[in-house]
Design a protein around this motif. Structure first.
Motif, PDB file in Angstrom:
ATOM      1  N   MET A   1       9.947  -1.447  -8.757  1.00 37.28           N
ATOM      2  CA  MET A   1       8.565  -1.492  -8.250  1.00 37.28           C
ATOM      3  C   MET A   1       8.518  -0.831  -6.882  1.00 37.28           C
ATOM      4  N   SER A   2       7.498  -0.041  -6.682  1.00 36.39           N
ATOM      5  CA  SER A   2       7.501   0.690  -5.426  1.00 36.39           C
ATOM      6  C   SER A   2       6.187   0.566  -4.671  1.00 36.39           C
ATOM      7  N   VAL A   3       5.573  -0.618  -4.726  1.00 31.36           N
ATOM      8  CA  VAL A   3       4.432  -0.840  -3.838  1.00 31.36           C
ATOM      9  C   VAL A   3       4.905  -1.748  -2.704  1.00 31.36           C
ATOM     10  N   TYR A   4       5.390  -1.107  -1.644  1.00 28.00           N
ATOM     11  CA  TYR A   4       5.886  -1.868  -0.487  1.00 28.00           C
ATOM     12  C   TYR A   4       4.733  -2.251   0.429  1.00 28.00           C
ATOM     13  N   THR A   5       3.696  -1.394   0.428  1.00 29.15           N
ATOM     14  CA  THR A   5       2.537  -1.636   1.279  1.00 29.15           C
ATOM     15  C   THR A   5       1.332  -1.850   0.379  1.00 29.15           C
ATOM     16  N   THR A   6       0.670  -2.971   0.548  1.00 30.74           N
ATOM     17  CA  THR A   6      -0.465  -3.295  -0.306  1.00 30.74           C
ATOM     18  C   THR A   6      -1.754  -2.801   0.341  1.00 30.74           C
ATOM     19  N   VAL A   7      -2.551  -2.132  -0.456  1.00 30.36           N
ATOM     20  CA  VAL A   7      -3.831  -1.619   0.018  1.00 30.36           C
ATOM     21  C   VAL A   7      -4.937  -2.279  -0.786  1.00 30.36           C
ATOM     22  N   SER A   8      -5.931  -2.827  -0.108  1.00 32.49           N
ATOM     23  CA  SER A   8      -7.050  -3.454  -0.811  1.00 32.49           C
ATOM     24  C   SER A   8      -8.108  -2.401  -1.144  1.00 32.49           C
ATOM     25  N   ASP A   9      -8.969  -2.734  -2.086  1.00 33.73           N
ATOM     26  CA  ASP A   9     -10.070  -1.831  -2.441  1.00 33.73           C
ATOM     27  C   ASP A   9     -10.926  -1.515  -1.211  1.00 33.73           C
ATOM     28  N   ASP A  10     -11.187  -2.521  -0.387  1.00 35.42           N
ATOM     29  CA  ASP A  10     -12.033  -2.304   0.794  1.00 35.42           C
ATOM     30  C   ASP A  10     -11.391  -1.334   1.776  1.00 35.42           C
ATOM     31  N   MET A  11     -10.081  -1.533   2.024  1.00 34.98           N
ATOM     32  CA  MET A  11      -9.361  -0.615   2.926  1.00 34.98           C
ATOM     33  C   MET A  11      -9.428   0.807   2.383  1.00 34.98           C
ATOM     34  N   MET A  12      -9.231   0.903   1.059  1.00 35.06           N
ATOM     35  CA  MET A  12      -9.174   2.215   0.433  1.00 35.06           C
ATOM     36  C   MET A  12     -10.527   2.898   0.490  1.00 35.06           C
ATOM     37  N   GLN A  13     -11.588   2.150   0.181  1.00 33.70           N
ATOM     38  CA  GLN A  13     -12.935   2.720   0.194  1.00 33.70           C
ATOM     39  C   GLN A  13     -13.272   3.225   1.594  1.00 33.70           C
ATOM     40  N   SER A  14     -12.888   2.450   2.564  1.00 32.48           N
ATOM     41  CA  SER A  14     -13.174   2.833   3.949  1.00 32.48           C
ATOM     42  C   SER A  14     -12.386   4.090   4.330  1.00 32.48           C
ATOM     43  N   TRP A  15     -11.114   4.140   3.960  1.00 33.78           N
ATOM     44  CA  TRP A  15     -10.274   5.313   4.281  1.00 33.78           C
ATOM     45  C   TRP A  15     -10.771   6.544   3.523  1.00 33.78           C
ATOM     46  N   LEU A  16     -11.241   6.327   2.297  1.00 37.37           N
ATOM     47  CA  LEU A  16     -11.742   7.437   1.459  1.00 37.37           C
ATOM     48  C   LEU A  16     -12.947   8.144   2.073  1.00 37.37           C
ATOM     49  N   SER A  17     -13.661   7.468   2.963  1.00 38.65           N
ATOM     50  CA  SER A  17     -14.844   8.095   3.565  1.00 38.65           C
ATOM     51  C   SER A  17     -14.447   9.276   4.446  1.00 38.65           C
ATOM     52  N   ARG A  18     -13.150   9.406   4.744  1.00 38.10           N
ATOM     53  CA  ARG A  18     -12.646  10.595   5.452  1.00 38.10           C
ATOM     54  C   ARG A  18     -12.668  11.824   4.554  1.00 38.10           C
ATOM     55  N   TYR A  19     -12.775  11.610   3.251  1.00 34.09           N
ATOM     56  CA  TYR A  19     -12.593  12.688   2.270  1.00 34.09           C
ATOM     57  C   TYR A  19     -13.899  13.020   1.550  1.00 34.09           C
ATOM     58  N   ALA A  20     -13.931  14.186   0.924  1.00 33.62           N
ATOM     59  CA  ALA A  20     -15.078  14.615   0.116  1.00 33.62           C
ATOM     60  C   ALA A  20     -14.856  14.233  -1.341  1.00 33.62           C
ATOM     61  N   LEU A  21     -14.353  13.031  -1.596  1.00 36.68           N
ATOM     62  CA  LEU A  21     -13.909  12.672  -2.948  1.00 36.68           C
ATOM     63  C   LEU A  21     -14.768  11.623  -3.626  1.00 36.68           C
ATOM     64  N   GLY A  22     -15.903  11.269  -3.020  1.00 34.77           N
ATOM     65  CA  GLY A  22     -16.800  10.308  -3.655  1.00 34.77           C
ATOM     66  C   GLY A  22     -16.360   8.871  -3.432  1.00 34.77           C
ATOM     67  N   GLN A  23     -16.826   8.003  -4.330  1.00 33.23           N
ATOM     68  CA  GLN A  23     -16.612   6.566  -4.180  1.00 33.23           C
ATOM     69  C   GLN A  23     -15.402   6.105  -5.000  1.00 33.23           C
ATOM     70  N   LEU A  24     -14.769   5.041  -4.515  1.00 36.24           N
ATOM     71  CA  LEU A  24     -13.616   4.469  -5.223  1.00 36.24           C
ATOM     72  C   LEU A  24     -14.051   3.828  -6.537  1.00 36.24           C
ATOM     73  N   VAL A  25     -13.347   4.155  -7.602  1.00 38.00           N
ATOM     74  CA  VAL A  25     -13.595   3.530  -8.895  1.00 38.00           C
ATOM     75  C   VAL A  25     -12.452   2.560  -9.237  1.00 38.00           C
ATOM     76  N   GLU A  26     -11.208   3.028  -9.030  1.00 39.11           N
ATOM     77  CA  GLU A  26     -10.065   2.159  -9.353  1.00 39.11           C
ATOM     78  C   GLU A  26      -8.860   2.510  -8.483  1.00 39.11           C
ATOM     79  N   LEU A  27      -8.127   1.481  -8.144  1.00 37.37           N
ATOM     80  CA  LEU A  27      -6.920   1.632  -7.326  1.00 37.37           C
ATOM     81  C   LEU A  27      -5.814   0.886  -8.056  1.00 37.37           C
ATOM     82  N   LYS A  28      -4.703   1.591  -8.346  1.00 34.41           N
ATOM     83  CA  LYS A  28      -3.689   0.974  -9.215  1.00 34.41           C
ATOM     84  C   LYS A  28      -2.296   1.372  -8.730  1.00 34.41           C
ATOM     85  N   GLY A  29      -1.471   0.401  -8.408  1.00 33.53           N
ATOM     86  CA  GLY A  29      -0.119   0.671  -7.945  1.00 33.53           C
ATOM     87  C   GLY A  29       0.719   1.381  -8.999  1.00 33.53           C
TER      88      GLY A  29
END
Lengths: 312, 312
Positions: A1-29
């Motif tokens: 297993m290689s998820v040493y750092t856990t990222v929540s949907d909220d953290m990811m959605q917020s970080w994604l706003s740096r990008y031109a990639l739209g809204q988060l649909v799914e996050l999966k280790g």
């Protein structure tokens, strides 16, 4: 297993706003990879791979990420890093450097056919040619000096015959210099598990975090030693000739490279013999590594010593 | 049919050796597009689109191709140009400038749903945000000065009432300046036939050869006028609100942009009214154009004049 750092949907959605990639649909280790944390990130625009770097520093990433971007832009099959709105490929997420790259299809394979070996050889040569215009430089931290120093620290852990064999190889390689051979950007770790295949096509080379500037033939030998080796440790002549024919269909080896090939095959095997000894006898504190058997590469060095035919 | 320049398999295979894309498998003309010659190029590595530029010069291409590369690198859906081994996106083929870009899935649609309009608005805003870091500049050759001069040359061809309406619009627009509004890179021609849709997703914006630096709201208005207009010439309120909501989900319009919107919608319609009049009355010698009806945009200008509600 290689998820040493856990990222929540909220953290990811917020970080994604740096990008031109739209809204988060799914996050999966992703339960693969040894060193870094990886997630599949699906957004309203598409699917990407998030890598959170557990050991590399933010300032170390531009070489690798701009290299991958350069190669992808040239049509070399590899993940394309996505730039954010400040035009950076990496920034901090959960306090660690992180990047997004395009998601490739395909999977790694353990028993490649000759056709697949040919495709890998061909794409490796394309990578070597395409990176000739890549402007950044990175020294190989695992060159001859590193072998010698590492081997010196290993002899004490090894039984006498193995240590003698290692010492013999270090001394042999010390007598050979490759500085006159063509150099450029090398992947330096193009084992079967770092290539995603989609049938007989290369979906992508991955894991460029050992890439550096070094002798191109060294890269050919590293990949060759893994791709053409059968489970019993012998080299498959079919795979070997196919791999080299694929490579040379794009970049013909020079006469000097052909002459250096038998020694280079041993050098490439020595590099992994040495690093596997290090991982076995002096594992990094806190690092989760699947310790791989150094003997595989010891036997390969020893077999290469005995050969008279090198498939060229 | 849009294969003005014929390329043989041999010419293509030879030209392909500039690229890291493998061997030619299939070359197939594309019967779409008006200005340039396009082919699907399938190689052992994948599928690409070849464009041979029939009017643009080699030295004019870097703005457009580096823009597309920049946008693709930022995750904005558009074809990614492939760089050759000299790190150029374009070179001569059959004596004309030519480039290869990645092949997108999807197709253009004539009757977009509100959801699709929302997706286009959103991606257009992503394009505007992502291109803020694009360093090159290109003036808009079809700005207010061009309208005025072109309109002056058209009045003589038009019947009196139409000429009066055009003159009225030119005078009205002359009284408005947009220089204070946010500017950046605009597509400038984001009609429905320049967007490939894959269901409700944007597969890619295409045909960036009118792109330039201008007022962002002008780009919004150009796209809005085409995407939200029904076959009877009226604007669909559902499409209109969805398009603008999509855009503003990424980049909220400023108060000044909101104030300028009714005038900008007329400006964007005027630009195509004028260019269609020019295509109708003074077609370029030797150019194969499907002459499109200028009346569509005349009616749109006139309808925008009467509105009190602008969906914002």
């Amino acid at each position: 297993m290689s998820v040493y750092t856990t990222v929540s949907d909220d953290m990811m959605q917020s970080w994604l706003s740096r990008y031109a990639l739209g809204q988060l649909v799914e996050l999966k280790g992703i339960a693969a990879g040894v060193t870094n944390t990886n997630y599949f990130v699906t957004t309203t625009h598409g699917r990407y791979v998030l890598t959170i770097f557990e050991t590399l520093k933010l300032q170390e990433l531009p070489y690798y990420l701009t290299l991958m971007s350069h190669l992808a832009r040239h049509g070399v099959a590899c993940p394309a890093p996505v730039a954010d709105n400040t035009d950076q490929f990496a920034s901090l997420l959960a306090g660690k450097p992180a990047c997004l790259v395009s998601c490739l299809s395909g999977a790694d394979i353990s028993q490649p056919s000759a056709i697949q070996c040919r495709a890998v050889g061909e794409m490796l040569a394309q990578m070597h040619v395409a990176s000739a215009t890549f402007p950044r430089k990175m020294k190989n931290p695992r060159g001859p000096r590193w072998w010698s120093e590492t081997a010196s620290a290993m002899y004490g852990f090894m039984d006498e015959a193995d240590a003698a064999s290692l010492r013999q190889e270090i001394q042999f390689q010390d007598q050979h210099r490759f500085d006159h051979l063509p150099s450029g950007v090398i992947h330096a770790d193009l084992f079967k598990d770092n290539v995603l295949m989609d049938g007989d096509k290369i979906a992508g080379f991955i894991d460029f975090y050992y890439a550096c500037n070094d002798i191109l033939l060294y890269d050919v030998a590293i990949a060759f030693n893994d791709w053409t080796r059968l489970e019993d440790g012998s080299i498959s002549p079919e795979r070997a000739t196919a791999f080299l024919a694929g490579y040379q269909s794009v970049r013909a080896l020079t006469a000097e490279e052909v002459r250096a090939w038998p020694v280079m095959l041993r050098a490439a095997a020595l590099r992994f013999w040495t690093s596997r000894l290090l991982d076995l006898y002096q594992p990094m504190a806190g690092e989760l590594t699947y310790t791989k058997d150094p003997k595989v590469f010891q036997r390969l060095v020893e077999a290469h010593r005995q050969r008279s035919d090198f498939w060229l």
